[in-house]
Design a protein around this motif. Structure first.
Motif, PDB file in Angstrom:
ATOM      1  N   ILE A  50       0.859  -1.189   0.000  1.00  0.00           N
ATOM      2  CA  ILE A  50       0.000   0.000   0.000  1.00  0.00           C
ATOM      3  C   ILE A  50       0.896   1.240   0.000  1.00  0.00           C
ATOM      4  CG2 ILE A  50      -1.804   1.260   1.206  1.00  0.00           C
ATOM      5  CD1 ILE A  50      -2.625  -1.366   2.527  1.00  0.00           C
ATOM      6  N   PRO A  51       1.103   1.866  -1.162  1.00  0.00           N
ATOM      7  CA  PRO A  51       1.939   3.068  -1.198  1.00  0.00           C
ATOM      8  C   PRO A  51       1.239   4.250  -0.539  1.00  0.00           C
ATOM      9  CG  PRO A  51       1.010   2.622  -3.364  1.00  0.00           C
ATOM     10  CD  PRO A  51       0.612   1.473  -2.489  1.00  0.00           C
ATOM     11  N   VAL A  52       1.958   4.938   0.326  1.00  0.00           N
ATOM     12  CA  VAL A  52       1.429   6.129   1.003  1.00  0.00           C
ATOM     13  C   VAL A  52       2.252   7.331   0.560  1.00  0.00           C
ATOM     14  CG1 VAL A  52       1.102   7.289   3.213  1.00  0.00           C
ATOM     15  CG2 VAL A  52       0.575   4.853   3.001  1.00  0.00           C
ATOM     16  N   SER A  53       1.592   8.309  -0.023  1.00  0.00           N
ATOM     17  CA  SER A  53       2.260   9.553  -0.413  1.00  0.00           C
ATOM     18  C   SER A  53       1.708  10.687   0.444  1.00  0.00           C
ATOM     19  CB  SER A  53       2.029   9.844  -1.900  1.00  0.00           C
ATOM     20  OG  SER A  53       0.648   9.834  -2.207  1.00  0.00           O
ATOM     21  N   HIS A 112      -8.035  -2.615  -6.770  1.00  0.00           N
ATOM     22  CA  HIS A 112      -7.734  -1.628  -5.728  1.00  0.00           C
ATOM     23  C   HIS A 112      -6.670  -2.151  -4.779  1.00  0.00           C
ATOM     24  CE1 HIS A 112     -10.968   0.745  -7.199  1.00  0.00           C
ATOM     25  NE2 HIS A 112     -11.885  -0.144  -6.893  1.00  0.00           N
ATOM     26  N   GLY A 113      -6.611  -3.453  -4.600  1.00  0.00           N
ATOM     27  CA  GLY A 113      -5.610  -4.013  -3.700  1.00  0.00           C
ATOM     28  C   GLY A 113      -4.248  -3.883  -4.327  1.00  0.00           C
ATOM     29  N   GLY A 114      -3.246  -3.535  -3.521  1.00  0.00           N
ATOM     30  CA  GLY A 114      -1.927  -3.294  -4.075  1.00  0.00           C
ATOM     31  C   GLY A 114      -1.181  -4.554  -4.442  1.00  0.00           C
ATOM     32  N   GLY A 115      -1.646  -5.721  -4.030  1.00  0.00           N
ATOM     33  CA  GLY A 115      -0.929  -6.944  -4.331  1.00  0.00           C
ATOM     34  C   GLY A 115      -1.865  -8.112  -4.319  1.00  0.00           C
ATOM     35  N   GLY A 116      -1.295  -9.304  -4.308  1.00  0.00           N
ATOM     36  CA  GLY A 116      -2.101 -10.507  -4.345  1.00  0.00           C
ATOM     37  C   GLY A 116      -2.840 -10.729  -3.058  1.00  0.00           C
ATOM     38  N   ALA A 117      -3.864 -11.556  -3.146  1.00  0.00           N
ATOM     39  CA  ALA A 117      -4.709 -11.812  -1.988  1.00  0.00           C
ATOM     40  C   ALA A 117      -3.975 -12.524  -0.880  1.00  0.00           C
ATOM     41  CB  ALA A 117      -5.932 -12.630  -2.422  1.00  0.00           C
ATOM     42  N   ALA A 121      -0.972  -6.711   4.167  1.00  0.00           N
ATOM     43  CA  ALA A 121      -0.932  -5.295   3.797  1.00  0.00           C
ATOM     44  C   ALA A 121       0.375  -4.694   4.307  1.00  0.00           C
ATOM     45  CB  ALA A 121      -2.129  -4.574   4.407  1.00  0.00           C
ATOM     46  N   ARG A 122       1.167  -4.148   3.395  1.00  0.00           N
ATOM     47  CA  ARG A 122       2.462  -3.580   3.773  1.00  0.00           C
ATOM     48  C   ARG A 122       2.518  -2.133   3.301  1.00  0.00           C
ATOM     49  NH1 ARG A 122       8.011  -3.243   2.068  1.00  0.00           N
ATOM     50  NH2 ARG A 122       7.369  -3.695  -0.077  1.00  0.00           N
ATOM     51  N   VAL A 123       2.679  -1.233   4.240  1.00  0.00           N
ATOM     52  CA  VAL A 123       2.716   0.196   3.918  1.00  0.00           C
ATOM     53  C   VAL A 123       4.093   0.581   3.390  1.00  0.00           C
ATOM     54  CG1 VAL A 123       2.556   2.518   4.871  1.00  0.00           C
ATOM     55  CG2 VAL A 123       0.948   0.760   5.606  1.00  0.00           C
ATOM     56  N   VAL A 124       4.099   1.343   2.301  1.00  0.00           N
ATOM     57  CA  VAL A 124       5.347   1.810   1.695  1.00  0.00           C
ATOM     58  C   VAL A 124       5.260   3.318   1.520  1.00  0.00           C
ATOM     59  CG1 VAL A 124       6.881   1.650  -0.291  1.00  0.00           C
ATOM     60  CG2 VAL A 124       5.597  -0.366   0.440  1.00  0.00           C
ATOM     61  N   VAL A 159      -2.712   5.270  -0.620  1.00  0.00           N
ATOM     62  CA  VAL A 159      -3.326   6.293   0.229  1.00  0.00           C
ATOM     63  C   VAL A 159      -2.558   7.597   0.091  1.00  0.00           C
ATOM     64  CG1 VAL A 159      -3.939   6.962   2.581  1.00  0.00           C
ATOM     65  CG2 VAL A 159      -4.127   4.568   1.895  1.00  0.00           C
ATOM     66  N   ALA A 160      -3.272   8.669  -0.182  1.00  0.00           N
ATOM     67  CA  ALA A 160      -2.689  10.011  -0.154  1.00  0.00           C
ATOM     68  C   ALA A 160      -2.967  10.614   1.207  1.00  0.00           C
ATOM     69  CB  ALA A 160      -3.292  10.876  -1.251  1.00  0.00           C
ATOM     70  N   LEU A 161      -1.931  10.981   1.908  1.00  0.00           N
ATOM     71  CA  LEU A 161      -2.056  11.537   3.252  1.00  0.00           C
ATOM     72  C   LEU A 161      -1.907  13.047   3.167  1.00  0.00           C
ATOM     73  CD1 LEU A 161      -2.401  10.830   6.230  1.00  0.00           C
ATOM     74  CD2 LEU A 161       0.074  10.469   6.369  1.00  0.00           C
ATOM     75  N   VAL A 162      -3.021  13.764   3.362  1.00  0.00           N
ATOM     76  CA  VAL A 162      -3.024  15.228   3.298  1.00  0.00           C
ATOM     77  C   VAL A 162      -2.932  15.770   4.719  1.00  0.00           C
ATOM     78  CG1 VAL A 162      -4.317  17.281   2.604  1.00  0.00           C
ATOM     79  CG2 VAL A 162      -4.431  15.194   1.209  1.00  0.00           C
ATOM     80  N   LEU A 163      -1.860  16.509   4.998  1.00  0.00           N
ATOM     81  CA  LEU A 163      -1.633  17.044   6.344  1.00  0.00           C
ATOM     82  C   LEU A 163      -1.596  18.563   6.266  1.00  0.00           C
ATOM     83  CD1 LEU A 163       1.130  14.546   7.520  1.00  0.00           C
ATOM     84  CD2 LEU A 163      -1.337  14.402   7.842  1.00  0.00           C
ATOM     85  N   THR A 164      -2.481  19.218   7.035  1.00  0.00           N
ATOM     86  CA  THR A 164      -2.562  20.678   7.001  1.00  0.00           C
ATOM     87  C   THR A 164      -1.906  21.274   8.245  1.00  0.00           C
ATOM     88  OG1 THR A 164      -4.815  20.511   7.919  1.00  0.00           O
ATOM     89  CG2 THR A 164      -4.603  20.799   5.543  1.00  0.00           C
TER      90      THR A 164
END
Length: 324
Positions: A50-53, A112-117, A121-124, A159-164
Motif C-alpha cells: 500500500i503506497p502512502v504519499s 484496488h488491492g496493491g498486491g495478491g490476496a 498489507a504492507r505500507v510503503v 493512500v494520499a495523506l493530506v496534512l494541514t
C-alpha cells in the motif's frame, strides 16, 4: 361506607397498575436489543503493498515532518525491528482483525488491492509533496480535499495523506472532526484513497491532541507528556493512525464499519479515547512512560521513536484491543 369502598377500589387499581408496571419492566429487562455491530459490508479493502504519499499543506519544520514520516516507516518495519509493543505490531492487528477476513472471501479490492490476496498489507512511503504556499488558501472546504490528495500523486490502491499546518482551517475541523478519509476520484489518482488530518496545536489541542493537552470538556486531568515533545505533531500521529486504519479497511465506504455509512465508526474511531487497559473518559489507560523524558506512549517505532496509538476494535469480541 361508600368512601371506604371507593378507597379500597382505588388501592386495588393502584396495585394493579404497580403489578402491570413491574411486569412491563420485567419483560423489558428480558429484551436486550443487539447493538449495531462493526461488520464487513463486502466491499473493497486495500491489501498487498500500500503506497502512502504525503502532501504537506502549509509550513512544517523538518523535525515535524520526521515525526510523521518515521511513523509511516514504522508501520512497515519488521516486528523485530523495534521492541514490543511496536507500531508494526499495531499494524499487524489491522491485518489480522480486518484485512485477512476480506481476503478470505476474495474481497482484497481486486484492482484496488496493491498486491495478491495472499499478501499481508504492507505500507510503503512512496513520496512527499510540499505546498508551503497553500495554493488553495488557508480556509479549505471538505470538497477540496480529494483534489489536494490528487496532488500527492497517489498510486491506485494507495493512500494520499493530506496534512494541514496549524494555521490552516478546514471545514468542520475541531467542531466535528480531527480528520477524515475518502476515495480519490481525480484522473490518474482514481482508485486511491485519501486521509486528511490537521495540526490542532493552535486551534483545538484539547479536542484533537488529547491526552497531550488539557481537555476542553469532561473530566480534567493533567495532560501527558508527548513522546516527540511536540503536542500538535503527536496529536496528529494519533489521528493519522486512526484515519489510515479507516482508509485501508473502509476505503470506498463499503468495507468495515458500524452505523450509518455517512457517519460510520471504524477500526480505530470505534475506540476513540482508548489507548491502554482500563481506559475511561478522561483517562487514557495504563501506558508506558519514558524514564528519561516522562513521555507517555504505547508503541515503539523506527529510529528509536515512541508513539501513542489508538486501540483497535475487535469485531470478534466487540471490545477495544490495546497494545498495552
Amino acid at each position: 361506607m361508600v368512601k371506604k369502598q371507593s378507597f379500597l377500589l382505588l388501592m386495588v387499581l393502584v396495585a394493579g397498575v404497580a403489578v402491570s408496571a413491574m411486569a412491563e419492566r420485567k419483560l423489558m429487562s428480558l429484551y436486550k436489543p443487539q447493538p449495531d455491530q462493526l461488520k464487513y459490508h463486502n466491499g473493497a479493502v486495500l491489501s498487498g503493498d500500500i503506497p502512502v504519499s504525503i502532501l504537506w499543506y502549509g509550513r512544517f519544520t523538518p523535525a515535524q515532518k520526521a515525526v510523521v514520516t518515521d511513523f509511516v516507516l514504522s508501520l512497515a518495519a519488521p516486528l523485530q525491528a523495534a521492541p514490543a509493543p511496536s507500531v508494526s505490531q499495531w499494524w499487524g492487528s489491522i491485518h489480522r482483525l480486518y484485512l485477512s477476513k476480506a481476503v478470505a472471501v476474495g474481497k482484497n479490492g481486486g484492482a484496488h488491492g496493491g498486491g495478491g490476496a495472499s499478501k499481508n498489507a504492507r505500507v510503503v512511503l512512496s513520496g512527499q509533496v510540499s505546498d508551503e504556499g497553500c495554493s488553495l488558501g488557508k480556509s479549505l472546504k471538505l470538497s477540496q480535499l480529494p483534489a489536494l490528495a490528487a496532488k500527492a500523486r497517489p498510486a491506485k490502491g494507495g493512500v494520499a495523506l493530506v496534512l494541514t499546518a496549524q494555521d490552516v482551517a478546514v471545514e468542520g475541523f475541531c467542531m466535528s472532526r480531527c480528520g477524515t478519509h475518502g476515495p480519490v476520484a481525480h484522473g490518474a489518482a482514481a482508485g486511491a484513497a485519501y486521509a486528511w488530518v490537521g495540526n490542532s496545536e493552535t486551534q483545538c489541542p484539547g479536542q484533537c491532541a488529547w491526552p497531550f493537552h488539557q481537555p476542553v470538556y469532561g473530566p480534567q486531568a493533567p495532560p501527558l507528556v508527548p513522546p516527540s515533545g511536540d503536542v500538535g505533531m503527536d496529536g496528529m500521529v494519533i489521528n493519522v493512525a486512526s484515519m489510515v486504519a479507516g482508509a485501508v479497511t473502509n476505503p470506498f465506504g463499503d468495507g468495515f464499519y458500524q452505523g450509518e455509512r455517512g457517519a460510520a465508526l471504524e477500526a480505530a474511531t470505534a475506540c476513540t479515547g482508548v489507548y491502554g487497559k482500563g481506559a475511561y473518559p478522561g483517562y487514557a489507560g495504563e501506558l508506558l512512560v519514558d524514564r528519561a523524558t516522562g513521555a507517555s506512549y504505547n508503541a515503539h517505532g523506527a529510529r528509536g521513536r515512541k508513539y501513542l496509538l489508538p486501540a483497535l476494535f475487535d469485531p470478534d469480541t466487540s471490545a477495544c484491543s490495546t497494545l498495552v
